[in-house]
Design a protein around this motif. Structure first.
Motif, PDB file in Angstrom:
ATOM      1  N   ALA A 299       0.767  -1.303  -0.052  1.00 16.62           N
ATOM      2  CA  ALA A 299      -0.153  -0.069   0.038  1.00 16.62           C
ATOM      3  C   ALA A 299       0.760   1.395  -0.010  1.00 16.62           C
ATOM      4  O   ALA A 299       0.546   2.308  -0.680  1.00 16.62           O
ATOM      5  CB  ALA A 299      -0.786  -0.045   1.295  1.00 16.62           C
ATOM      6  N   ILE A 300       1.910   0.924   0.909  1.00 19.22           N
ATOM      7  CA  ILE A 300       2.902   2.561   0.932  1.00 19.22           C
ATOM      8  C   ILE A 300       3.610   2.764  -0.531  1.00 19.22           C
ATOM      9  O   ILE A 300       3.610   3.724  -1.214  1.00 19.22           O
ATOM     10  CB  ILE A 300       3.705   2.156   2.219  1.00 19.22           C
ATOM     11  CG1 ILE A 300       2.999   2.272   3.626  1.00 19.22           C
ATOM     12  CG2 ILE A 300       4.906   3.367   1.876  1.00 19.22           C
ATOM     13  CD1 ILE A 300       3.848   1.998   4.481  1.00 19.22           C
TER      14      ILE A 300
ATOM     15  N   THR B 263      11.124  -2.525  -6.918  1.00 18.19           N
ATOM     16  CA  THR B 263      10.499  -3.404  -6.140  1.00 18.19           C
ATOM     17  C   THR B 263      10.176  -4.911  -6.495  1.00 18.19           C
ATOM     18  O   THR B 263      10.351  -5.366  -7.616  1.00 18.19           O
ATOM     19  CB  THR B 263       8.857  -2.588  -6.270  1.00 18.19           C
ATOM     20  OG1 THR B 263       8.138  -3.220  -5.227  1.00 18.19           O
ATOM     21  CG2 THR B 263       8.371  -2.905  -7.766  1.00 18.19           C
ATOM     22  N   HIS B 264       9.772  -5.478  -5.217  1.00 15.53           N
ATOM     23  CA  HIS B 264       9.519  -6.822  -5.566  1.00 15.53           C
ATOM     24  C   HIS B 264       7.818  -7.077  -5.319  1.00 15.53           C
ATOM     25  O   HIS B 264       7.493  -8.292  -5.256  1.00 15.53           O
ATOM     26  CB  HIS B 264      10.099  -7.664  -4.406  1.00 15.53           C
ATOM     27  CG  HIS B 264      11.556  -7.920  -4.623  1.00 15.53           C
ATOM     28  ND1 HIS B 264      12.283  -8.873  -6.013  1.00 15.53           N
ATOM     29  CD2 HIS B 264      12.549  -7.379  -4.192  1.00 15.53           C
ATOM     30  CE1 HIS B 264      13.414  -8.577  -5.841  1.00 15.53           C
ATOM     31  NE2 HIS B 264      13.957  -7.856  -4.822  1.00 15.53           N
ATOM     32  N   TYR B 265       7.187  -5.832  -5.351  1.00 20.93           N
ATOM     33  CA  TYR B 265       5.848  -5.961  -5.281  1.00 20.93           C
ATOM     34  C   TYR B 265       5.172  -5.934  -6.699  1.00 20.93           C
ATOM     35  O   TYR B 265       4.987  -4.835  -7.085  1.00 20.93           O
ATOM     36  CB  TYR B 265       5.272  -4.780  -4.439  1.00 20.93           C
ATOM     37  CG  TYR B 265       5.722  -4.717  -2.921  1.00 20.93           C
ATOM     38  CD1 TYR B 265       5.600  -5.889  -2.184  1.00 20.93           C
ATOM     39  CD2 TYR B 265       6.109  -3.444  -2.208  1.00 20.93           C
ATOM     40  CE1 TYR B 265       6.189  -5.939  -0.799  1.00 20.93           C
ATOM     41  CE2 TYR B 265       6.448  -3.486  -0.940  1.00 20.93           C
ATOM     42  CZ  TYR B 265       6.349  -4.579  -0.145  1.00 20.93           C
ATOM     43  OH  TYR B 265       6.758  -4.669   1.040  1.00 20.93           O
ATOM     44  N   HIS B 266       4.875  -7.291  -7.147  1.00 18.03           N
ATOM     45  CA  HIS B 266       4.543  -7.238  -8.595  1.00 18.03           C
ATOM     46  C   HIS B 266       3.229  -6.629  -8.770  1.00 18.03           C
ATOM     47  O   HIS B 266       2.888  -6.375  -9.866  1.00 18.03           O
ATOM     48  CB  HIS B 266       4.642  -8.824  -9.020  1.00 18.03           C
ATOM     49  CG  HIS B 266       5.966  -9.417  -8.749  1.00 18.03           C
ATOM     50  ND1 HIS B 266       7.052  -9.001  -9.493  1.00 18.03           N
ATOM     51  CD2 HIS B 266       6.761 -10.182  -7.882  1.00 18.03           C
ATOM     52  CE1 HIS B 266       8.053  -9.700  -9.212  1.00 18.03           C
ATOM     53  NE2 HIS B 266       7.883 -10.464  -8.010  1.00 18.03           N
ATOM     54  N   ARG B 267       2.147  -6.452  -7.720  1.00 13.87           N
ATOM     55  CA  ARG B 267       1.099  -5.896  -7.755  1.00 13.87           C
ATOM     56  C   ARG B 267       1.155  -4.357  -8.487  1.00 13.87           C
ATOM     57  O   ARG B 267       0.467  -4.060  -9.265  1.00 13.87           O
ATOM     58  CB  ARG B 267       0.467  -5.636  -6.500  1.00 13.87           C
ATOM     59  CG  ARG B 267      -0.665  -4.743  -6.416  1.00 13.87           C
ATOM     60  CD  ARG B 267      -2.018  -5.407  -7.097  1.00 13.87           C
ATOM     61  NE  ARG B 267      -3.146  -4.646  -6.999  1.00 13.87           N
ATOM     62  CZ  ARG B 267      -4.135  -4.401  -6.127  1.00 13.87           C
ATOM     63  NH1 ARG B 267      -4.024  -5.034  -5.270  1.00 13.87           N
ATOM     64  NH2 ARG B 267      -4.821  -3.563  -6.070  1.00 13.87           N
ATOM     65  N   LEU B 268       2.291  -3.618  -8.156  1.00  7.84           N
ATOM     66  CA  LEU B 268       2.489  -2.385  -8.801  1.00  7.84           C
ATOM     67  C   LEU B 268       2.835  -2.604 -10.145  1.00  7.84           C
ATOM     68  O   LEU B 268       2.187  -1.713 -11.192  1.00  7.84           O
ATOM     69  CB  LEU B 268       3.768  -1.715  -8.101  1.00  7.84           C
ATOM     70  CG  LEU B 268       3.749  -0.916  -7.040  1.00  7.84           C
ATOM     71  CD1 LEU B 268       3.476  -1.855  -5.809  1.00  7.84           C
ATOM     72  CD2 LEU B 268       4.961  -0.029  -6.688  1.00  7.84           C
ATOM     73  N   ALA B 269       3.412  -3.591 -10.659  1.00 10.04           N
ATOM     74  CA  ALA B 269       3.736  -3.919 -12.312  1.00 10.04           C
ATOM     75  C   ALA B 269       2.148  -4.073 -12.891  1.00 10.04           C
ATOM     76  O   ALA B 269       1.971  -3.593 -13.980  1.00 10.04           O
ATOM     77  CB  ALA B 269       4.607  -4.674 -12.481  1.00 10.04           C
ATOM     78  N   ASP B 270       1.371  -4.554 -12.336  1.00 10.08           N
ATOM     79  CA  ASP B 270      -0.073  -5.279 -12.793  1.00 10.08           C
ATOM     80  C   ASP B 270      -0.668  -4.001 -12.666  1.00 10.08           C
ATOM     81  O   ASP B 270      -1.575  -3.591 -13.701  1.00 10.08           O
ATOM     82  CB  ASP B 270      -0.599  -6.303 -11.892  1.00 10.08           C
ATOM     83  CG  ASP B 270       0.004  -7.568 -11.981  1.00 10.08           C
ATOM     84  OD1 ASP B 270       0.859  -7.917 -12.704  1.00 10.08           O
ATOM     85  OD2 ASP B 270      -0.063  -8.380 -10.961  1.00 10.08           O
TER      86      ASP B 270
END
Length: 276
Positions: A195-196, A215-222
């Motif tokens: 979220a941050i 980043t390793h938060y792949h949600r951002l890429a989606d």
């Protein structure tokens, strides 16, 4: 004896001060020669080790700030010259100013961020850079959030220090700034960190500053897959799965250290755990 020596020293200082402006001018000239000579030595060393070295072009600030580089290496990678893999940089101008970088752990994301920021600073002080071509519009600041450290004396945790630095970055960065964020949000729970990271990325995209966001938060890429203001990139790797029941699920990851377009679906952290 002491009184006589004190009088001699006072006379020397007095005589020196009479020509203070001349001494100051000589010191300034000496400082300029020292800087230019040092930059020349560094350029020769990079040319001998890195191969591709150029004199950068820094243009005045514009509404569409840009940073373009071909075959950019790390300025401190002279000892790794033969094995270091150079990469291109496209930020701003005709390309999106925000680059979201995913890829495997140990794949070279942090090194890529460091070499871009260091080259930008070198360009602003008049130094040559280890690249075949380097052009950028002038920046007013470089903001970097990288690494992990706490402030024990100040009662601040590692995550608090990370967010404090990020908050200062968000308050001060302008359209002419260069921003580098490395794995923001990893110091807390996955949901909170995601979220941050999403909120900070959205703010920087709206601010239109040149940004490298790993980043390793792949949600951002989606979430930004179809965003024209965001360029998706990843550090390339080759993944192989050996055949045989005894090696089931044991993927072998070979790091290529090349920046490729598009997002990487996984971080392959278990591979690093196996290496460790």
């Amino acid at each position: 004896r002491e009184a006589a020596l004190a009088g001699v020293f006072r006379r020397i200082v007095s005589t020196f001060c009479e020509d203070a402006a001349r001494w100051q001018a000589a010191a300034n000239v000496g400082a300029i020669i020292d800087v230019l000579g040092s930059l020349a030595v560094v350029s020769e060393e990079m040319n001998a080790s890195c191969g591709a070295v150029c004199t950068p072009t820094v243009a005045p600030p514009t509404e569409r700030a840009s940073l373009l580089a071909d075959r950019l290496s790390h300025p401190c990678a002279s000892s790794l010259a033969r094995s270091f893999v150079p990469n291109n940089v496209r930020l701003g101008g005709d390309a999106p100013g925000f680059c979201l970088i995913t890829g495997p752990n140990m794949g070279g994301k942090s090194t890529y961020l460091r070499q871009v920021c260091l080259a930008a600073i070198m360009a602003h002080v008049g130094a040559d850079v280890p690249a075949a071509k380097f052009e950028m519009t002038a920046m007013d600041a470089v903001f970097v959030r990288m690494g992990a450290k706490d402030n024990l004396a100040g009662g601040q945790s590692t995550f608090m220090v990370e967010l404090s630095e990020t908050g200062a970055m968000l308050r001060r960065a302008t359209a002419n700034s260069l921003v580098a964020l490395d794995e923001l949000g990893r110091g807390t729970a996955t949901a909170d960190g995601t979220a941050i990271a999403c909120a900070v990325a959205s703010h920087l995209i709206d601010a239109r500053c040149r940004t490298l966001f790993s980043t390793h938060y792949h949600r951002l890429a989606d979430d930004h897959a179809r965003d024209s203001n965001v360029a998706l990139a990843h550090m390339g790797c080759r993944v192989e799965t050996p055949s045989g029941a005894s090696t089931y699920g044991r993927e072998t990851v070979t790091f290529l250290y090349t920046l490729a377009s598009g997002a990487c679906p996984r971080s392959y952290g278990v591979n690093v755990a196996r290496l460790a």
